[in-house]
Enzyme design. Structure first.
Site, PDB file in Angstrom:
ATOM      1  N   ARG A 249      23.895 -80.374  -9.420  1.00 32.10           N
ATOM      2  CA  ARG A 249      22.115 -80.951  -8.833  1.00 32.10           C
ATOM      3  C   ARG A 249      22.257 -81.699 -10.111  1.00 32.10           C
ATOM      4  O   ARG A 249      22.021 -82.027 -11.273  1.00 32.10           O
ATOM      5  CB  ARG A 249      21.246 -80.040  -9.387  1.00 32.10           C
ATOM      6  CG  ARG A 249      22.006 -77.963  -8.435  1.00 32.10           C
ATOM      7  CD  ARG A 249      21.615 -76.814  -9.542  1.00 32.10           C
ATOM      8  NE  ARG A 249      21.384 -77.081 -10.878  1.00 32.10           N
ATOM      9  CZ  ARG A 249      20.859 -75.889 -11.718  1.00 32.10           C
ATOM     10  NH1 ARG A 249      20.251 -75.476 -11.618  1.00 32.10           N
ATOM     11  NH2 ARG A 249      21.352 -76.287 -13.056  1.00 32.10           N
TER      12      ARG A 249
ATOM     13  N   GLY B 166      15.755 -81.533  -0.066  1.00 33.94           N
ATOM     14  CA  GLY B 166      15.997 -83.161   1.117  1.00 33.94           C
ATOM     15  C   GLY B 166      16.937 -83.272  -0.081  1.00 33.94           C
ATOM     16  O   GLY B 166      17.738 -82.608  -1.033  1.00 33.94           O
TER      17      GLY B 166
ATOM     18  N   CYS C   3      22.277 -84.071  -0.349  1.00 35.05           N
ATOM     19  CA  CYS C   3      23.205 -82.814   0.102  1.00 35.05           C
ATOM     20  C   CYS C   3      22.583 -81.898   0.545  1.00 35.05           C
ATOM     21  O   CYS C   3      22.974 -81.150   2.028  1.00 35.05           O
ATOM     22  CB  CYS C   3      23.812 -81.670  -1.494  1.00 35.05           C
ATOM     23  SG  CYS C   3      24.962 -82.712  -2.274  1.00 35.05           S
TER      24      CYS C   3
END
Length: 431
Positions: A155, A258, A261
């Site tokens: 992330r 958004g 990915c």
């Protein structure tokens, strides 16, 4: 200590290479961009990721990490070659594999010793077989190799933490010995390792991202129903999250997902399904809800102001999420565009993404801080939930505004408190 080549120095490649170096391996990170490599050799990173700059410098000084544009140099002693290049969205939502192809061809033409080729990029199901075919076709002389799929689950904003403390490592290959070699690289992380075939590993990545995107769109749909019925979605999400079958993560109502990915991967999975004659109704609905959610702040601002023409609207946060400078598919971009279409004058601020914003948001006045963004504004819209915004002097903020209209697209503030402070406050799914 193993010797690795990592191809691509974007979010995935730079984090992967740096973290493997930090685990004690010798890593050469390669990119075809001479500018990127020259900057990295000077200590200038192409991305913002908390903690990454310090880790890069530490491993460069230790001699475990270096950067090059030369494939011969990068592959000379490599036992593993990680392909971590971009796979941008194509015309119809498919993944564009031109950079994967280029990397596979370059590896094939320059490899001189047995090699494990690891697909780290997010690629369509079947790409592992395709890469193997490319390498076989392009080799000037037969050199043993294997292809392993090792999808990333990083992330942005917490990529170092995610790499060093993964929930699991997924490996797919038709060569179990090669998969075991890649597994050994990950053993210091002490996380579960799932070993399967190539196509299943590739599918795990897409299915995981699609499921998380579905949770986000689900809670946003619930938020809109809550708003209509007088319920509070934050309390609803909290009550749901205590159920271990549901979990608390990804139940924050707001402006939708958004970044690089989720939007790309959900579209790519839907495209793959359509190509196979399947009907991905759920994925289509997930995308529709996400697109709809970005219109809500404009609707709420119009309801507060009556007419947006000539009004000054300030955007707090421009990156798609906090702790990154990435603005790919950021809600703030489409919100600013929609406001400008209705005649509004838009100004905005983000703690780290201002350079990208200047290029991606033409006509938007970029401010030095949140207070400058509020100055003379008829309304403020929170687009990104930076911690910095939680500490704002709200009384000062309101005093700078022309009208105290506040649209909280991330439910960052307590609705009752904002109203007591004198704001005309609108959240997402708040009663």
């Amino acid at each position: 200590m193993k010797t690795l080549c990592v191809i691509g120095v974007g979010y995935v490649g730079l984090v992967t290479g740096t973290c493997f170096a930090d685990l004690g391996n010798k890593v050469t990170a390669l990119d075809i961009s001479e500018e990127r490599i020259a900057n990295l050799q000077k200590g200038i990173l192409p991305i913002y990721e908390p903690g990454l700059e310090e880790m890069v410098k530490r491993n460069v000084v230790a001699g475990r990490l270096r950067f090059t544009t030369n494939y011969d140099e990068a592959l000379q002693e490599a036992e593993f070659a990680f392909i971590a290049v971009g796979t941008p969205e194509g015309v119809d939502g498919e993944a564009d594999l031109q950079y994967v192809r280029s990397a596979a061809e370059a590896i094939a033409e320059r490899m001189t010793r047995p090699l494990v080729i690891v697909n780290k990029s997010t690629v369509p199901v079947g790409t592992g077989d395709w890469v193997a075919d490319i390498v076989l076709a392009k080799q000037s002389q037969p050199v043993p190799f294997s292809v392993v799929s090792c999808p990333e689950f990083l992330r942005e904003g917490s990529a170092l933490q995610d790499f060093m403390n993964p929930a699991r490592t997924v490996l797919g290959s038709l060569d179990r010995d090669a998969a075991n070699k890649v597994a050994e690289l990950h053993l210091p992380l002490r996380a579960p390792i799932v070993v399967t075939d190539l196509r299943t590993a590739e599918m795990i990545k897409y299915a995981s991202n699609a499921f998380l995107a579905t949770k986000i769109s689900f809670i946003n749909e619930i938020a809109n129903i809550c708003e209509a019925l007088g319920a509070d979605v934050k309390e609803v999400a909290a009550g749901m999250g205590y159920d271990p079958r549901i979990g608390k993560q990804f139940l924050d109502a707001g402006l939708g997902y958004g970044g690089s990915c989720f939007p790309k991967d959900v579209k790519a999975l839907a495209y793959m399904a359509n190509v196979q004659g399947k009907h991905p109704q759920l994925l289509q609905t997930v995308m529709e809800i996400n697109n709809y959610q970005r219109r809500l702040p404009v609707v709420k601002a119009r309801e507060l102001l009556g007419n947006l023409n000539g009004k000054v609207i300030g955007l707090l946060g421009l990156a798609f999420k906090p702790n990154t400078d990435d603005m790919r598919d950021a809600p703030a971009i489409s919100i600013a565009h929609a406001l400008q279409i209705e005649g509004a004058m838009v100004q905005g601020y983000d703690p780290v993404s201002m350079t990208h914003a200047g290029r991606l948001m033409p006509g938007v006045k970029l401010c030095d801080n949140a207070y400058d963004t509020a100055c003379g504004a008829d309304a403020l819209i929170v687009c990104t939930e930076w911690n910095e915004f939680k500490q704002l002097d709200l009384e000062r903020l309101r005093g700078l505004m022309k009208q105290p209209n506040f649209v909280d697209g991330r439910n960052l503030y307590d609705a009752a408190w904002m109203k007591r402070m004198g704001f005309n406050y609108r959240g997402v799914g708040r009663n």
